[in-house]
Design a protein around this motif. Structure first.
Motif, PDB file in Angstrom:
ATOM      1  N   LYS A  34       0.837  -1.199   0.000  1.00 11.62           N
ATOM      2  CA  LYS A  34       0.000   0.000   0.000  1.00 11.62           C
ATOM      3  C   LYS A  34       0.875   1.255   0.000  1.00 11.62           C
ATOM      4  N   ALA A  35       0.399   2.296  -0.689  1.00  6.85           N
ATOM      5  CA  ALA A  35       1.203   3.513  -0.802  1.00  6.85           C
ATOM      6  C   ALA A  35       0.376   4.770  -0.601  1.00  6.85           C
ATOM      7  N   HIS A  36       0.996   5.757   0.034  1.00  6.88           N
ATOM      8  CA  HIS A  36       0.506   7.127   0.076  1.00  6.88           C
ATOM      9  C   HIS A  36       1.478   7.975  -0.725  1.00  6.88           C
ATOM     10  N   LEU A  37       0.978   9.065  -1.326  1.00 11.94           N
ATOM     11  CA  LEU A  37       1.836   9.962  -2.104  1.00 11.94           C
ATOM     12  C   LEU A  37       1.705  11.390  -1.586  1.00 11.94           C
ATOM     13  N   VAL A  38       2.823  12.085  -1.484  1.00 12.48           N
ATOM     14  CA  VAL A  38       2.857  13.484  -1.078  1.00 12.48           C
ATOM     15  C   VAL A  38       3.433  14.295  -2.229  1.00 12.48           C
ATOM     16  N   ASP A  39       2.788  15.411  -2.556  1.00 14.50           N
ATOM     17  CA  ASP A  39       3.305  16.276  -3.630  1.00 14.50           C
ATOM     18  C   ASP A  39       3.043  17.726  -3.286  1.00 14.50           C
ATOM     19  N   ILE A  40       4.000  18.577  -3.580  1.00 10.31           N
ATOM     20  CA  ILE A  40       3.867  20.000  -3.279  1.00 10.31           C
ATOM     21  C   ILE A  40       2.841  20.674  -4.187  1.00 10.31           C
ATOM     22  N   LEU A  41       2.588  20.067  -5.354  1.00 10.36           N
ATOM     23  CA  LEU A  41       1.588  20.629  -6.263  1.00 10.36           C
ATOM     24  C   LEU A  41       0.181  20.308  -5.756  1.00 10.36           C
ATOM     25  N   ASP A  42      -0.814  20.916  -6.387  1.00 12.96           N
ATOM     26  CA  ASP A  42      -2.199  20.705  -5.950  1.00 12.96           C
ATOM     27  C   ASP A  42      -2.918  19.643  -6.766  1.00 12.96           C
ATOM     28  N   LYS A  43      -2.156  18.896  -7.567  1.00 11.01           N
ATOM     29  CA  LYS A  43      -2.750  17.851  -8.414  1.00 11.01           C
ATOM     30  C   LYS A  43      -1.661  16.868  -8.807  1.00 11.01           C
ATOM     31  N   GLY A  83      -6.144   1.946  -4.968  1.00  9.57           N
ATOM     32  CA  GLY A  83      -6.620   2.948  -4.019  1.00  9.57           C
ATOM     33  C   GLY A  83      -5.549   3.768  -3.329  1.00  9.57           C
ATOM     34  N   PRO A  84      -4.600   4.340  -4.070  1.00  7.98           N
ATOM     35  CA  PRO A  84      -3.566   5.150  -3.405  1.00  7.98           C
ATOM     36  C   PRO A  84      -4.167   6.398  -2.766  1.00  7.98           C
ATOM     37  N   GLN A  85      -3.545   6.859  -1.689  1.00 11.01           N
ATOM     38  CA  GLN A  85      -3.994   8.063  -0.996  1.00 11.01           C
ATOM     39  C   GLN A  85      -3.055   9.215  -1.341  1.00 11.01           C
ATOM     40  N   PHE A  86      -3.627  10.340  -1.786  1.00 15.27           N
ATOM     41  CA  PHE A  86      -2.826  11.493  -2.193  1.00 15.27           C
ATOM     42  C   PHE A  86      -2.887  12.588  -1.132  1.00 15.27           C
ATOM     43  N   HIS A  87      -1.770  13.285  -0.966  1.00 16.05           N
ATOM     44  CA  HIS A  87      -1.681  14.428  -0.057  1.00 16.05           C
ATOM     45  C   HIS A  87      -1.032  15.562  -0.841  1.00 16.05           C
ATOM     46  N   PHE A  88      -1.867  16.433  -1.399  1.00 10.87           N
ATOM     47  CA  PHE A  88      -1.376  17.500  -2.271  1.00 10.87           C
ATOM     48  C   PHE A  88      -1.110  18.786  -1.491  1.00 10.87           C
ATOM     49  N   GLY A  89      -0.313  19.657  -2.102  1.00  9.28           N
ATOM     50  CA  GLY A  89      -0.015  20.948  -1.482  1.00  9.28           C
ATOM     51  C   GLY A  89       0.834  20.832  -0.239  1.00  9.28           C
ATOM     52  N   GLU A  90       1.607  19.755  -0.142  1.00 11.49           N
ATOM     53  CA  GLU A  90       2.475  19.553   1.018  1.00 11.49           C
ATOM     54  C   GLU A  90       3.878  19.163   0.563  1.00 11.49           C
ATOM     55  N   MET A  91       4.869  19.587   1.341  1.00 12.77           N
ATOM     56  CA  MET A  91       6.255  19.244   1.050  1.00 12.77           C
ATOM     57  C   MET A  91       6.848  18.497   2.239  1.00 12.77           C
ATOM     58  N   VAL A  92       7.523  17.397   1.958  1.00  9.82           N
ATOM     59  CA  VAL A  92       8.171  16.634   3.021  1.00  9.82           C
ATOM     60  C   VAL A  92       9.333  17.440   3.574  1.00  9.82           C
ATOM     61  N   GLN A  93       9.312  17.655   4.883  1.00 15.73           N
ATOM     62  CA  GLN A  93      10.364  18.431   5.531  1.00 15.73           C
ATOM     63  C   GLN A  93      11.434  17.545   6.155  1.00 15.73           C
ATOM     64  N   SER A  94      11.028  16.437   6.774  1.00 17.97           N
ATOM     65  CA  SER A  94      12.018  15.619   7.479  1.00 17.97           C
ATOM     66  C   SER A  94      11.689  14.140   7.371  1.00 17.97           C
ATOM     67  N   ILE A  95      12.747  13.332   7.382  1.00 18.69           N
ATOM     68  CA  ILE A  95      12.633  11.878   7.395  1.00 18.69           C
ATOM     69  C   ILE A  95      13.482  11.377   8.553  1.00 18.69           C
ATOM     70  N   GLU A  96      12.858  10.650   9.475  1.00 17.29           N
ATOM     71  CA  GLU A  96      13.539  10.151  10.670  1.00 17.29           C
ATOM     72  C   GLU A  96      13.462   8.630  10.684  1.00 17.29           C
ATOM     73  N   ARG A  97      14.607   7.981  10.839  1.00 15.85           N
ATOM     74  CA  ARG A  97      14.624   6.523  10.894  1.00 15.85           C
ATOM     75  C   ARG A  97      14.189   6.054  12.286  1.00 15.85           C
ATOM     76  N   ILE A  98      13.177   5.174  12.323  1.00 13.86           N
ATOM     77  CA  ILE A  98      12.698   4.664  13.611  1.00 13.86           C
ATOM     78  C   ILE A  98      12.730   3.138  13.650  1.00 13.86           C
ATOM     79  N   GLY A  99      13.237   2.502  12.585  1.00 12.82           N
ATOM     80  CA  GLY A  99      13.306   1.047  12.533  1.00 12.82           C
ATOM     81  C   GLY A  99      14.317   0.610  11.495  1.00 12.82           C
ATOM     82  N   ASP A 100      14.292  -0.676  11.143  1.00 10.02           N
ATOM     83  CA  ASP A 100      15.296  -1.222  10.228  1.00 10.02           C
ATOM     84  C   ASP A 100      14.665  -2.088   9.144  1.00 10.02           C
ATOM     85  N   PRO A 101      14.096  -1.515   8.094  1.00 10.54           N
ATOM     86  CA  PRO A 101      13.877  -0.075   7.951  1.00 10.54           C
ATOM     87  C   PRO A 101      12.460   0.301   8.372  1.00 10.54           C
ATOM     88  N   GLU A 102      12.313   1.467   8.905  1.00  7.86           N
ATOM     89  CA  GLU A 102      11.025   2.088   9.184  1.00  7.86           C
ATOM     90  C   GLU A 102      11.297   3.570   9.402  1.00  7.86           C
TER      91      GLU A 102
END
Length: 345
Positions: A34-43, A83-102
């Motif tokens: 399963k995947a979610h997508l983040v994009d800074i654009l609005d579409k 059924g992917p979930q989209f999150h538009f108008g957002e930019m990823v600011q940080s990625i923190e490792r909390i597992g191997d991998p997670e």
């Protein structure tokens, strides 16, 4: 303290909803990831949708000609079963490792994801709005100068100045005119780059006295503590005048910048993410990069290459998401289980 109830959990988070990010959803979906997508654009669509929606593309295998918009629509149709979930108008600011991998991934809108893997499919980086050459504009940004509209309600009852002549400027002029106390559209020339229908609707509002349309360019701003009070505009004949306003929305297009990617601890070469070519994994275990954002010997910046990279990345990602499961390679042409996932069997 992080509120666990608001954390979005998913197998994979894809950063970038351009063609490569969209096709990665398909390859992952075939493997029950399963995947979610983040994009800074609005579409969705990335550069295809934003920079050349009507420009023909000739090098997609099996499709002699398709527009950027057409390719985006076809990819969205192709991934609909998953059924992917989209999150538009957002930019990823940080990625923190909390597992191997997670990973725990946070956007500039405060949204938090927890996922097994991250796929960076951000083209040449993130789209950033072009800042107009107005002295001291930085002091007003995010307070009374906005390069995007996140919530229309924040502009209700305000005096708005919208600058630009493209689709974004015209679209927001039409959308915000009913809720603003007064709205002025400013453009440096009479001709527009926007859809003719939008231009006609805007001119109709001008004719009805509901908004103002002015030719010229903002040369300076006046205000205090980040709140603009007026814009000084230079007309095309060289004369100056003032426009009283509570908020300014400049829409002068977008430019590509690496942005926060540079701070994620990934090995970079010339602002591109280094990957190995068996799975297009980066220097960080569990983070992959596909499409124009990556680099490796022989790299070609073609959409079809990004598709190939996404397919190989999915095979390695399966091992991280389902470490106990053996992956048996299957073809969509002959596998009834894959065809069921696609809704064609």
């Amino acid at each position: 303290m992080l509120d666990a109830t608001n954390v979005i959990k998913t197998d994979a988070l894809i950063i970038g909803a351009g063609p490569c990010g969209l096709f990665a959803v398909f390859e992952l979906g075939l493997l029950d990831i399963k995947a979610h997508l983040v994009d800074i654009l609005d579409k969705p669509g990335g550069q295809c949708a934003e920079l050349y929606p009507e420009k023909p593309i000739y090098d997609i295998p099996g499709i002699p000609l398709v527009t950027g918009d057409g390719l985006t629509k076809a990819l969205l149709e192709q991934i609909k079963p998953f059924g992917p979930q989209f999150h538009f108008g957002e930019m990823v600011q940080s990625i923190e490792r909390i597992g191997d991998p997670e990973f725990r991934v946070t956007t500039d809108a405060g949204k938090v994801f927890e996922c097994k893997v991250v796929i960076v499919a951000a083209g040449g980086g993130s789209f950033q709005p072009k800042r107009p050459p107005i002295p001291g504009i930085e002091a007003y940004e995010a307070k009374s100068v906005h390069y995007a509209v996140r919530q229309m309600e924040q502009f209700r009852g305000k005096r708005l100045l919208i600058a630009g002549g493209g689709d974004s400027a015209l679209d927001w002029t039409l959308n915000l005119a009913p809720i603003a106390s007064h709205l002025t559209l400013l453009h440096r020339r009479q001709e527009f780059r926007a859809a003719p229908d939008s231009v006609n609707k805007m001119m109709a509002l001008v004719g009805e006295g509901k908004i103002d349309f002015v030719l010229g360019q903002v040369t300076s701003l006046e205000g205090s503590d980040g709140q603009v009070s007026k814009a000084i505009v230079k007309r095309n004949d060289g004369s100056n005048f003032e426009i009283a306003c509570d908020a300014i929305l400049p829409f002068f297009g977008l430019t590509m910048k690496l942005g926060p990617v540079a701070n994620w601890g990934l090995k970079l070469t010339d602002d591109l993410i280094e990957v190995e070519t068996a799975s297009f994994e980066t220097s960080e275990k569990g983070i992959f990069a596909i499409g124009d954002i990556n680099t490796y010997p022989g790299k070609l910046k073609l959409i079809l290459c990004g598709f190939h990279e996404g397919a190989l990345a999915a095979q390695k990602i399966h091992r991280y998401v389902y470490p106990e499961k053996k992956l048996t390679f299957q073809y969509t042409t002959s596998s009834t289980s894959l065809q069921k996932k696609l809704g064609v069997a």
